[in-house]
Design a protein around this motif. Structure first.
Motif, PDB file in Angstrom:
ATOM      1  N   ASP A  16       1.167  -1.507  -0.020  1.00 48.94           N
ATOM      2  CA  ASP A  16      -0.180   0.381   0.001  1.00 48.94           C
ATOM      3  C   ASP A  16       1.461   1.215  -0.129  1.00 48.94           C
ATOM      4  O   ASP A  16       2.117   0.867   0.801  1.00 48.94           O
ATOM      5  CB  ASP A  16      -0.614  -0.187   0.852  1.00 48.94           C
ATOM      6  N   LEU A  17       0.964   1.991  -1.071  1.00 45.27           N
ATOM      7  CA  LEU A  17       1.962   2.754  -1.243  1.00 45.27           C
ATOM      8  C   LEU A  17       0.866   4.229  -1.310  1.00 45.27           C
ATOM      9  O   LEU A  17       1.340   5.704  -1.190  1.00 45.27           O
ATOM     10  CB  LEU A  17       2.074   3.399  -2.503  1.00 45.27           C
ATOM     11  N   ALA A  24       2.186   5.747  -7.705  1.00 42.84           N
ATOM     12  CA  ALA A  24       0.678   5.405  -7.225  1.00 42.84           C
ATOM     13  C   ALA A  24       0.285   4.654  -6.162  1.00 42.84           C
ATOM     14  O   ALA A  24       0.857   5.070  -4.734  1.00 42.84           O
ATOM     15  CB  ALA A  24       1.234   3.571  -7.598  1.00 42.84           C
ATOM     16  N   ASP A  25      -0.753   4.137  -6.135  1.00 43.70           N
ATOM     17  CA  ASP A  25      -1.388   3.921  -5.038  1.00 43.70           C
ATOM     18  C   ASP A  25      -0.690   2.438  -4.075  1.00 43.70           C
ATOM     19  O   ASP A  25      -1.372   1.908  -2.851  1.00 43.70           O
ATOM     20  CB  ASP A  25      -2.560   4.614  -4.604  1.00 43.70           C
ATOM     21  N   LEU A  49      -7.258  -5.615 -16.466  1.00 43.94           N
ATOM     22  CA  LEU A  49      -7.025  -4.272 -16.175  1.00 43.94           C
ATOM     23  C   LEU A  49      -8.438  -3.539 -17.252  1.00 43.94           C
ATOM     24  O   LEU A  49      -9.239  -2.723 -17.125  1.00 43.94           O
ATOM     25  CB  LEU A  49      -5.455  -3.672 -16.155  1.00 43.94           C
ATOM     26  N   LYS A  50      -7.840  -4.423 -18.550  1.00 48.22           N
ATOM     27  CA  LYS A  50      -9.175  -3.700 -19.836  1.00 48.22           C
ATOM     28  C   LYS A  50     -10.361  -4.419 -19.865  1.00 48.22           C
ATOM     29  O   LYS A  50     -11.353  -3.094 -19.849  1.00 48.22           O
ATOM     30  CB  LYS A  50      -7.851  -4.408 -20.766  1.00 48.22           C
ATOM     31  N   GLU A  51     -10.660  -5.180 -19.069  1.00 49.78           N
ATOM     32  CA  GLU A  51     -12.214  -5.719 -18.557  1.00 49.78           C
ATOM     33  C   GLU A  51     -12.582  -4.896 -18.082  1.00 49.78           C
ATOM     34  O   GLU A  51     -13.876  -4.402 -17.332  1.00 49.78           O
ATOM     35  CB  GLU A  51     -12.124  -7.295 -18.163  1.00 49.78           C
ATOM     36  N   ALA A  52     -11.709  -4.353 -16.716  1.00 44.50           N
ATOM     37  CA  ALA A  52     -11.847  -3.687 -15.314  1.00 44.50           C
ATOM     38  C   ALA A  52     -12.419  -2.498 -15.712  1.00 44.50           C
ATOM     39  O   ALA A  52     -12.961  -1.183 -15.204  1.00 44.50           O
ATOM     40  CB  ALA A  52     -11.639  -3.772 -14.606  1.00 44.50           C
ATOM     41  N   ASP A  74      -2.404   4.318 -11.200  1.00 46.11           N
ATOM     42  CA  ASP A  74      -2.172   3.655  -9.328  1.00 46.11           C
ATOM     43  C   ASP A  74      -1.685   2.792  -8.845  1.00 46.11           C
ATOM     44  O   ASP A  74      -1.804   2.368  -8.148  1.00 46.11           O
ATOM     45  CB  ASP A  74      -3.619   4.303  -8.725  1.00 46.11           C
ATOM     46  N   LEU A  75      -1.333   1.425  -9.991  1.00 47.63           N
ATOM     47  CA  LEU A  75      -1.231   0.447  -9.788  1.00 47.63           C
ATOM     48  C   LEU A  75       0.211   0.412 -10.807  1.00 47.63           C
ATOM     49  O   LEU A  75      -0.279   0.168 -11.766  1.00 47.63           O
ATOM     50  CB  LEU A  75      -2.768  -0.571  -9.808  1.00 47.63           C
TER      51      LEU A  75
END
Length: 81
Positions: A16-17, A24-25, A49-52, A74-75
């Protein structure tokens, strides 16, 4: 995480950043047993990631697949052989 678990990634660590850096988070670090598996893990993550609904992430480390970095804003995901 589901994409990594289903593809049998090893030694997965989530960091967790949020509030610690502006780059990024979240950072995920995982390993694969071979360059083939590392490439397959990267492909699976990019597809998830694309599907999301995310945009296409920046990717480094293809086609050698000794390591792959996926920067989705963020990831950040680091995959190592």
């Amino acid at each position: 995480m589901t994409a990594l678990d289903e593809s049998k990634a090893e030694e997965t660590v989530i960091i967790d950043l949020a509030g610690k850096t502006s780059i990024a988070d979240w950072m995920i670090i995982a390993s694969g047993r071979s360059t083939t598996q590392v490439g397959a893990l990267a492909d699976r993550i990019i597809k998830a990631l694309k599907e999301a609904g995310g945009s296409t992430p920046a990717v480094e480390g293809f086609p050698a697949n000794d390591w792959v970095l996926i920067d989705a804003g963020d990831l950040i995901v680091h995959l190592f052989r």
